[in-house]
Design a protein around this motif. Sequence first.
Motif, PDB file in Angstrom:
ATOM      1  N   ARG A  56      -9.979  10.375   0.757  1.00  0.00           N
ATOM      2  CA  ARG A  56     -10.990   9.389   1.169  1.00  0.00           C
ATOM      3  C   ARG A  56     -10.460   8.256   2.043  1.00  0.00           C
ATOM      4  O   ARG A  56     -11.175   7.730   2.882  1.00  0.00           O
ATOM      5  CB  ARG A  56     -11.659   8.777  -0.071  1.00  0.00           C
ATOM      6  N   LYS A  57      -9.202   7.849   1.855  1.00  0.00           N
ATOM      7  CA  LYS A  57      -8.746   6.673   2.585  1.00  0.00           C
ATOM      8  C   LYS A  57      -7.238   6.706   2.810  1.00  0.00           C
ATOM      9  O   LYS A  57      -6.496   7.479   2.209  1.00  0.00           O
ATOM     10  CB  LYS A  57      -9.122   5.398   1.830  1.00  0.00           C
ATOM     11  N   VAL A  58      -6.815   5.820   3.721  1.00  0.00           N
ATOM     12  CA  VAL A  58      -5.402   5.615   4.014  1.00  0.00           C
ATOM     13  C   VAL A  58      -5.098   4.145   3.761  1.00  0.00           C
ATOM     14  O   VAL A  58      -5.875   3.268   4.144  1.00  0.00           O
ATOM     15  CB  VAL A  58      -5.068   5.962   5.481  1.00  0.00           C
ATOM     16  N   SER A  59      -3.987   3.855   3.112  1.00  0.00           N
ATOM     17  CA  SER A  59      -3.602   2.469   2.861  1.00  0.00           C
ATOM     18  C   SER A  59      -2.105   2.314   3.045  1.00  0.00           C
ATOM     19  O   SER A  59      -1.341   3.286   2.988  1.00  0.00           O
ATOM     20  CB  SER A  59      -4.013   2.034   1.448  1.00  0.00           C
ATOM     21  N   LEU A  60      -1.685   1.082   3.293  1.00  0.00           N
ATOM     22  CA  LEU A  60      -0.274   0.769   3.481  1.00  0.00           C
ATOM     23  C   LEU A  60       0.399   0.496   2.145  1.00  0.00           C
ATOM     24  O   LEU A  60      -0.177  -0.159   1.267  1.00  0.00           O
ATOM     25  CB  LEU A  60      -0.123  -0.459   4.375  1.00  0.00           C
ATOM     26  N   THR A  61       1.616   0.970   1.993  1.00  0.00           N
ATOM     27  CA  THR A  61       2.427   0.609   0.841  1.00  0.00           C
ATOM     28  C   THR A  61       3.009  -0.787   1.092  1.00  0.00           C
ATOM     29  O   THR A  61       2.956  -1.305   2.220  1.00  0.00           O
ATOM     30  CB  THR A  61       3.580   1.606   0.651  1.00  0.00           C
ATOM     31  N   PRO A  62       3.593  -1.443   0.078  1.00  0.00           N
ATOM     32  CA  PRO A  62       4.255  -2.735   0.327  1.00  0.00           C
ATOM     33  C   PRO A  62       5.322  -2.638   1.418  1.00  0.00           C
ATOM     34  O   PRO A  62       5.457  -3.546   2.242  1.00  0.00           O
ATOM     35  CB  PRO A  62       4.874  -3.073  -1.043  1.00  0.00           C
ATOM     36  N   ALA A  63       6.055  -1.526   1.459  1.00  0.00           N
ATOM     37  CA  ALA A  63       7.049  -1.345   2.522  1.00  0.00           C
ATOM     38  C   ALA A  63       6.369  -1.232   3.881  1.00  0.00           C
ATOM     39  O   ALA A  63       6.845  -1.771   4.881  1.00  0.00           O
ATOM     40  CB  ALA A  63       7.883  -0.089   2.242  1.00  0.00           C
ATOM     41  N   GLY A  64       5.241  -0.519   3.911  1.00  0.00           N
ATOM     42  CA  GLY A  64       4.497  -0.375   5.153  1.00  0.00           C
ATOM     43  C   GLY A  64       3.960  -1.699   5.664  1.00  0.00           C
ATOM     44  O   GLY A  64       3.956  -1.965   6.874  1.00  0.00           O
ATOM     45  N   GLU A  65       3.493  -2.561   4.760  1.00  0.00           N
ATOM     46  CA  GLU A  65       2.956  -3.863   5.156  1.00  0.00           C
ATOM     47  C   GLU A  65       4.026  -4.736   5.792  1.00  0.00           C
ATOM     48  O   GLU A  65       3.728  -5.574   6.651  1.00  0.00           O
ATOM     49  CB  GLU A  65       2.349  -4.562   3.937  1.00  0.00           C
ATOM     50  N   LYS A  66       5.283  -4.571   5.366  1.00  0.00           N
ATOM     51  CA  LYS A  66       6.379  -5.326   5.965  1.00  0.00           C
ATOM     52  C   LYS A  66       6.865  -4.681   7.266  1.00  0.00           C
ATOM     53  O   LYS A  66       7.247  -5.367   8.211  1.00  0.00           O
ATOM     54  CB  LYS A  66       7.554  -5.409   4.981  1.00  0.00           C
ATOM     55  N   PHE A  67       6.819  -3.356   7.306  1.00  0.00           N
ATOM     56  CA  PHE A  67       7.368  -2.632   8.452  1.00  0.00           C
ATOM     57  C   PHE A  67       6.483  -2.726   9.687  1.00  0.00           C
ATOM     58  O   PHE A  67       6.982  -2.940  10.805  1.00  0.00           O
ATOM     59  CB  PHE A  67       7.557  -1.153   8.073  1.00  0.00           C
ATOM     60  N   VAL A  68       5.176  -2.565   9.527  1.00  0.00           N
ATOM     61  CA  VAL A  68       4.279  -2.443  10.679  1.00  0.00           C
ATOM     62  C   VAL A  68       4.287  -3.672  11.581  1.00  0.00           C
ATOM     63  O   VAL A  68       4.367  -3.537  12.813  1.00  0.00           O
ATOM     64  CB  VAL A  68       2.846  -2.099  10.213  1.00  0.00           C
ATOM     65  N   PRO A  69       4.229  -4.923  11.068  1.00  0.00           N
ATOM     66  CA  PRO A  69       4.272  -6.078  11.986  1.00  0.00           C
ATOM     67  C   PRO A  69       5.546  -6.116  12.826  1.00  0.00           C
ATOM     68  O   PRO A  69       5.499  -6.468  14.008  1.00  0.00           O
ATOM     69  CB  PRO A  69       4.190  -7.288  11.038  1.00  0.00           C
ATOM     70  N   GLU A  70       6.681  -5.733  12.233  1.00  0.00           N
ATOM     71  CA  GLU A  70       7.922  -5.719  12.995  1.00  0.00           C
ATOM     72  C   GLU A  70       7.935  -4.588  14.016  1.00  0.00           C
ATOM     73  O   GLU A  70       8.455  -4.742  15.126  1.00  0.00           O
ATOM     74  CB  GLU A  70       9.121  -5.578  12.040  1.00  0.00           C
TER      75      GLU A  70
END
Length: 311
Positions: A56-70
Amino acid sequence: MADLDTKWLRAAVVLADELNFCRAAQKLHIGQSTLTKQIHALENFLGLTLFVRDSRKVSLTPAGEKFVPEARIALLHTERAIQIAREADRDCEITLHIGKSPYTDPYLLSNLLSFRLPLFPNLKIKLCSKLAADLSHDLLNGTLDMAFLTGMPETPRISAATVSDQPFFVAMLEDDDLALNPEVDHSHLAGVSCILFERHVHPTLYDALCKAAKPATKPGTSIHHVMTAEDASQFVLRGLGVAVLTQAGAWRIARNGITIRPLCIAGLRLETRLACRSDSQGRVVSEFLRGFVRRLKERTNAKQLRLGLAH
């Protein structure tokens, strides 16, 4: 160890924006299976899980939330390096991509297009017009170098300087009872039908206007929605209500039986800021921002001086 592929970074950034594999693949112009392989390759390279996905959905893991902005910043710098190199190869021609919204004062645009930086004689301006929310998005993802943001909430990711601060205006028929007032406040609007811009044009301004002005709060009144000042003029001329508009929009229709008055409500103003990313390292962006703001201040002071001498 294999090198990090920029295609993987771009795949992660777009997927984080869309949180949908189908839409992200379409935006990247690749197949969904290719996108899946790129995300898996990136996660394998990092030894981390960046995205959690189910049926149903895609979500970011805590690691993903830190990685994507960088990752977004890394892509921005890579693309900027390529752009600057190409521009240097074309006889030092530099292009600034600047966005505006439908609410940007034409006076600001005329000054923008005539502004020159002596240190960058081959500087060119490429202007685009979008809704305010889209401008913020494009500014943060690096599509735009700068943007005129009107009525947008402040964010630490964006540096900005205020270049305009104006009230809303109310357009009405010349024989309307409201025209007897030198200015309009929320108590006047509560008793009449109001014509406003569609909420999706600028949700933040729309909500602030409805909260402060409280239009259509009495029985028999209503809110009509339009896209342009010209649309609003037809509603006003047909006696369907009064229109709440920007200064530029109000002046455009103030003729043929329509007059305007400022809407004076504390805290309800159209503040426009010229903004860039807080982490922008481009010298031309910072020089342009400082120089343009300085020019506006000088012209404003000159106008005030001439008015003072006329008395």
